[in-house]
Write an enzyme that holds these catalytic residues in place. Sequence first.
Site, PDB file in Angstrom:
ATOM      1  CG  ASP A  58      -1.142   0.639  21.406  1.00  0.00           C
ATOM      2  OD1 ASP A  58      -2.217   0.979  20.900  1.00  0.00           O
ATOM      3  OD2 ASP A  58      -0.177   1.404  21.562  1.00  0.00           O
ATOM      4  CB  THR A  91      -1.532   2.533  15.526  1.00  0.00           C
ATOM      5  OG1 THR A  91      -1.945   1.616  16.538  1.00  0.00           O
ATOM      6  CG2 THR A  91      -1.357   3.891  16.148  1.00  0.00           C
ATOM      7  CB  THR A  92      -3.889  -2.138  14.385  1.00  0.00           C
ATOM      8  OG1 THR A  92      -3.405  -2.018  15.714  1.00  0.00           O
ATOM      9  CG2 THR A  92      -3.643  -3.523  13.881  1.00  0.00           C
ATOM     10  CG  ASP A 381      -5.209   3.379  21.957  1.00  0.00           C
ATOM     11  OD1 ASP A 381      -4.174   4.061  21.915  1.00  0.00           O
ATOM     12  OD2 ASP A 381      -5.262   2.185  21.609  1.00  0.00           O
TER      13      ASP A 381
HETATM   14  P1  ADP Z   1      -6.533   0.059  15.957  1.00  0.00           P
HETATM   15  O1  ADP Z   1      -5.121   0.081  16.419  1.00  0.00           O
HETATM   16  O2  ADP Z   1      -6.623   0.189  14.469  1.00  0.00           O
HETATM   17  O3  ADP Z   1      -7.414   0.997  16.684  1.00  0.00           O
HETATM   18  P2  ADP Z   1      -7.944  -2.002  17.392  1.00  0.00           P
HETATM   19  O4  ADP Z   1      -7.346  -3.286  17.819  1.00  0.00           O
HETATM   20  O5  ADP Z   1      -8.226  -0.989  18.426  1.00  0.00           O
HETATM   21  O6  ADP Z   1      -7.021  -1.417  16.261  1.00  0.00           O
HETATM   22  O7  ADP Z   1      -9.286  -2.363  16.626  1.00  0.00           O
HETATM   23  C1  ADP Z   1     -10.098  -1.384  16.070  1.00  0.00           C
HETATM   24  C2  ADP Z   1     -11.172  -2.042  15.255  1.00  0.00           C
HETATM   25  O8  ADP Z   1     -12.034  -2.827  16.083  1.00  0.00           O
HETATM   26  C3  ADP Z   1     -12.054  -1.007  14.582  1.00  0.00           C
HETATM   27  O9  ADP Z   1     -12.264  -1.352  13.245  1.00  0.00           O
HETATM   28  C4  ADP Z   1     -13.337  -1.078  15.395  1.00  0.00           C
HETATM   29  O10 ADP Z   1     -14.494  -0.715  14.658  1.00  0.00           O
HETATM   30  C5  ADP Z   1     -13.368  -2.527  15.765  1.00  0.00           C
HETATM   31  N1  ADP Z   1     -14.264  -2.805  16.918  1.00  0.00           N
HETATM   32  C6  ADP Z   1     -14.221  -2.272  18.143  1.00  0.00           C
HETATM   33  N2  ADP Z   1     -15.204  -2.769  18.931  1.00  0.00           N
HETATM   34  C7  ADP Z   1     -15.895  -3.659  18.161  1.00  0.00           C
HETATM   35  C8  ADP Z   1     -17.016  -4.523  18.388  1.00  0.00           C
HETATM   36  N3  ADP Z   1     -17.630  -4.574  19.557  1.00  0.00           N
HETATM   37  N4  ADP Z   1     -17.437  -5.279  17.362  1.00  0.00           N
HETATM   38  C9  ADP Z   1     -16.801  -5.234  16.177  1.00  0.00           C
HETATM   39  N5  ADP Z   1     -15.742  -4.470  15.906  1.00  0.00           N
HETATM   40  C10 ADP Z   1     -15.293  -3.682  16.881  1.00  0.00           C
HETATM   41 MG    MG Z   2      -7.950   1.032  18.660  1.00  0.00          MG
END
Ligand code: ADP
Ligand code: MG
Length: 529
Positions: A58, A91-92, A381
């Site tokens: 996270d 957040t990332t 989240d």
């Molecule tokens: P953040 O802190 O920005 O939410 P995450 O590690 O939760 O970071 O990653 C979010 C990203 O992962 C988003 O761009 C989302 O669209 C992408 N994502 C989530 N599930 C999938 C999936 N099954 N295939 C491709 N991308 C995905």
């Molecule tokens: Mg996320």
Amino acid sequence: MVENIVPEEGNRILGKDAQRNNILAARVVAETVKTTLGPKGMDKMLVDRTGNITITNDGVTILDEMEIEHPAAKMIVEIAKTQEKEVGDGTTTAVMLAGKFLENAEKLLDMKIHPTIITRGYRWAEEKSQGLLKELSVKVGSKEDLLKVAETAMTGKGIEYLKAKFAQIIVDAVEIVAENNKVNLTDIQIISQKGQAIENSELIQGIVIDKERINLEMPSRINEAKIALIEESLEIKGPETEAKISVSSPDQLQNFLNQEDAMLRSKVEWIKSTGANVIFVQRGIDDLVQYYLAKEGIYAIRRVPKTDMQNLAKATGAKIVSKLSEIAPSDLGYSGYVEERKDGEEAMTYVMGCKNPKALTILIRGGTEHVIDEVKRAVEDALGDIAATLKDSKIVSGGGSIEIELSRKLKEFASELNGRERLAVEEFASAMEFIPITLAENAGMDPIDILTELRAAHDAGMKNAGLNLFNNKIEDNLVNGIIEPLKVKTQAIASATEVAIMILRIDDVIAAKKPIGNSGKLGSMSGYD
Ligand code: ADP
Ligand code: MG
């Protein structure tokens, strides 16, 4: 490496050096979280000075626990916090975009383009993005969409096989507490209990207090609970009322003790007279009071946190009274039953069968604290995402698809511009591609191949073509149900732009003599508390 860039007192870092230095610091922060992005992102292990560890994926947790000294890096951390507060997810993404905006701005600085031109171009691009995002978003069609939003938020967060179950819990919880599509997330309490498998986590339509009854002589279950919520301590000598007494004979002492006993007993009599059979006290309860309460068959808990008191009030209809003497029968709340249960390592108090369960509990179980904590973060989240989705009912497709489409449209927009700002808009556009590039990279795929393929798909009119990391193919992610709330993207882009612009406008870093009044918070940025 970054921390020793803070100038010593009386020193300053000027002009280009200040700028490069700030950009470098911000980029380092973005680089740190980059490898955690997306379902195939890796986790970080954070170790504090006392050896406690947190394992997490996270963004905001990582940044919050890292010791960051550099002022510009701290500004980047602040956007992660704003994102967390405003949406609860993304957040990332926000931090990475800020880092990339600054990295790309540096290229323009190298070309001797003045920071004011860059910031103006960035501002235009940001405004354009907000409009485009709204156009590209789609309306939530059904509950199924909400479930998919929750699942997307939790993908890759260590509960892969239980995603559907948790999504259901989260969406149900939010729907129960929502009023006119507005959700107050404090109404959903998250409680963790060690000792059972994660799959035994559940949504409890009531309030669970992480405490056991104070005295084993008290009944462990009360049906038809009439609940009193009391702020003040039920002790004679609370630390605040400590009084000195002088006793000169055994008689006097006995007399005094009798008086004390009578006073404590009268407190219990008073409670009983209101009809209460369960009490929650925010402060302490004297041993003797406990004894009398037990004798009367009253269930009691002490040192209940304020937020729990508030949730109890909401769920049971009780009114929190500050003084016991003020309590009236009409202040009591009601629940079907109150029960102490022990199905993990520790016993907890369940307040169940509330008339108006506008406050409820998600109970997360798991074998170890590390597991529970990471599940909790994933659930938080997703809760944030569902609340955000309900607010405007708008979603966008994920897996980098929205970023590629934005990038494309922003490049078109840039081509209509004449001034040097055009270059800044182009850099802003290409920064968007950092998201799909990183998603691919973290999944061990070739980022250039993926980018080329994605661009081609979008040029061919596939607006929602993104990376599907379930099968590593480029597909329509709206159809795949890899979807996110619109708000995650609008907020991430807004705050990333804002912080990038702020950092670019700084050309002088001066060591201030005294601590700055607002403790370094960014007063002019929106959404800061
Ligand atoms: P953040 O802190 O920005 O939410 P995450 O590690 O939760 O970071 O990653 C979010 C990203 O992962 C988003 O761009 C989302 O669209 C992408 N994502 C989530 N599930 C999938 C999936 N099954 N295939 C491709 N991308 C995905
Ligand atoms: Mg996320």
